[in-house]
Design a protein around this motif. Structure first.
Motif, short mmCIF file in Angstrom:
data_model
loop_
_atom_site.label_atom_id
_atom_site.label_comp_id
_atom_site.label_asym_id
_atom_site.label_seq_id
_atom_site.Cartn_x
_atom_site.Cartn_y
_atom_site.Cartn_z
N SER A 103 23.65 121.66 -17.97
CA SER A 103 23.28 122.84 -17.44
C SER A 103 24.01 123.33 -16.31
N TRP A 104 24.38 124.44 -16.04
CA TRP A 104 25.00 124.95 -14.74
C TRP A 104 24.53 124.73 -13.45
N LEU A 105 25.37 124.03 -12.63
CA LEU A 105 24.89 123.65 -11.27
C LEU A 105 25.59 124.81 -10.37
N GLY A 106 26.76 125.17 -10.52
CA GLY A 106 27.56 125.96 -9.68
C GLY A 106 29.01 125.57 -10.14
N GLY A 107 29.94 126.39 -9.55
CA GLY A 107 31.56 126.53 -9.61
C GLY A 107 32.19 127.19 -9.15
N MET A 108 33.36 127.63 -9.57
CA MET A 108 34.12 128.53 -8.84
C MET A 108 35.27 129.06 -10.06
N GLY A 109 35.50 130.43 -9.92
CA GLY A 109 36.58 130.76 -10.80
C GLY A 109 36.35 131.08 -12.21
N VAL A 110 35.15 130.66 -12.63
CA VAL A 110 34.87 130.82 -13.92
C VAL A 110 33.47 131.62 -14.08
N ASP A 111 33.12 132.13 -15.18
CA ASP A 111 31.96 133.08 -15.62
C ASP A 111 30.80 132.11 -15.75
N SER A 112 29.90 132.09 -14.90
CA SER A 112 28.67 131.16 -14.80
C SER A 112 27.69 131.33 -16.17
N GLU A 113 27.83 132.72 -16.28
CA GLU A 113 27.02 133.24 -17.68
C GLU A 113 27.30 132.48 -19.00
N LEU A 114 28.64 132.49 -19.06
CA LEU A 114 29.41 131.77 -20.28
C LEU A 114 29.06 130.25 -20.50
N LEU A 115 28.91 129.51 -19.10
CA LEU A 115 28.59 128.20 -19.09
C LEU A 115 26.93 127.92 -18.70
N ARG A 116 26.22 128.70 -18.67
CA ARG A 116 24.88 128.59 -18.43
C ARG A 116 24.22 127.21 -18.99
N ARG A 117 24.68 126.99 -20.24
CA ARG A 117 24.03 125.79 -21.00
C ARG A 117 25.07 125.37 -21.95
N VAL A 118 25.60 124.42 -22.02
CA VAL A 118 26.92 124.03 -22.68
C VAL A 118 26.21 122.83 -23.69
N PRO A 119 25.90 123.01 -25.08
CA PRO A 119 25.33 122.07 -25.84
C PRO A 119 26.42 120.96 -25.96
N LEU A 120 25.95 119.61 -26.43
CA LEU A 120 26.93 118.51 -26.36
C LEU A 120 27.11 118.40 -27.86
N GLY A 121 28.20 117.75 -28.08
CA GLY A 121 28.40 117.55 -29.66
C GLY A 121 29.55 116.89 -29.80
N GLU A 122 31.10 117.29 -29.75
CA GLU A 122 32.14 116.79 -29.70
C GLU A 122 32.94 117.32 -28.67
N GLY A 123 33.97 116.77 -28.47
CA GLY A 123 34.86 117.37 -27.29
C GLY A 123 35.03 116.56 -25.95
N PRO A 124 35.64 116.88 -25.16
CA PRO A 124 35.85 116.15 -23.72
C PRO A 124 34.53 115.99 -22.95
N LEU A 125 33.65 116.97 -23.09
CA LEU A 125 32.36 117.04 -22.25
C LEU A 125 31.62 116.13 -22.75
N SER A 126 31.45 115.88 -24.25
CA SER A 126 30.74 114.91 -24.81
C SER A 126 31.19 113.45 -24.67
N PHE A 127 32.48 113.33 -24.78
CA PHE A 127 33.34 112.12 -24.54
C PHE A 127 32.80 111.53 -23.27
N VAL A 128 33.02 112.29 -22.21
CA VAL A 128 32.74 111.91 -20.62
C VAL A 128 31.37 111.58 -20.45
N VAL A 129 30.18 112.11 -20.99
CA VAL A 129 28.84 111.87 -20.96
C VAL A 129 28.66 110.52 -21.87
#
Length: 210
Positions: A103-129
């Motif tokens: 879930s989005w907490l904050g950021g800079m230089g990116v569209d928060s609406e596109l990243l409001r909620r990012v499901p996890l499955g595969e990819g770098p974000l899932s690997f890190v989690v």
């Protein structure tokens, strides 16, 4: 009294080949000294740069520990990521309780609406989690929403959130060795700051209120 005929006699000049050899020896000694001076100068610059890096890391660590709210944490991360990591495009996410999404907490230089909620499955974000370890792209991403790096925000081995870093500034072609040290600081100090922001007022940052 016998006269010493050698006294006062002019010394014989060195043969040309000896003068040439001596000049060559002096030239080699001079080049060796210049090489040593350049090496010492480079080493001094390296140490000065290292000391400056350590000072910046200490400042970043202190500021993260002093972040008491989500807004303060994101503002601190913005300065660290922009000034030290060289990126003006990043997002800070909190991991959902069931670890199914970020879930989005904050950021800079990116569209928060596109990243409001990012499901996890595969990819770098899932690997890190799942692994609790940072991930760095092997090549510079061409797309604005492609990831350059992902950093877990951890409390011990528990992942609480993720920092997603997108494109780097033009003057920075890639991450450097000191950046990976900063990754480790963000993992632990950033994770602790996020945990503290979730604690009730007056509660312990590790155990909550009694």
């Amino acid at each position: 009294m016998q006269r010493d005929e050698s006294k006062g006699a002019p010394s014989m000049p060195e043969p040309p080949e000896q003068l040439t050899r001596r000049m060559q020896e002096l030239q080699l000694e001079n080049e060796a000294l210049l090489t040593r001076v350049r090496r010492l100068s480079t080493e001094r610059q390296r140490l000065e740069s290292r000391m400056a890096d350590l000072a910046r890391l200490h400042t970043a660590s202190t500021r993260l520990r002093e972040s008491g709210t989500d807004a303060e944490l994101v503002a601190t991360l913005q300065e660290i990521i922009k000034d030290l990591l060289g990126s003006e495009a990043f997002a800070v996410f909190e991991l959902a309780p069931d670890a199914s999404a970020l879930s989005w907490l904050g950021g800079m230089g990116v569209d928060s609406e596109l990243l409001r909620r990012v499901p996890l499955g595969e990819g770098p974000l899932s690997f890190v989690v799942q692994s609790g370890r940072s991930w760095v792209s092997e090549a510079l991403p061409a797309d604005d929403l492609a990831l350059s790096a992902c950093i877990p925000l951890r409390l011990g081995s528990r992942v609480l959130g993720v920092i997603a870093i997108f494109r780097l500034l033009p003057h920075k072609p890639s991450f450097e060795a000191t950046d990976h040290v900063l990754f480790e600081l963000l993992e632990t100090q950033g994770g602790m700051a996020l945990h503290c922001a979730r604690c009730p007022a007056g509660g312990s940052p590790l155990t909550g209120g009694s």
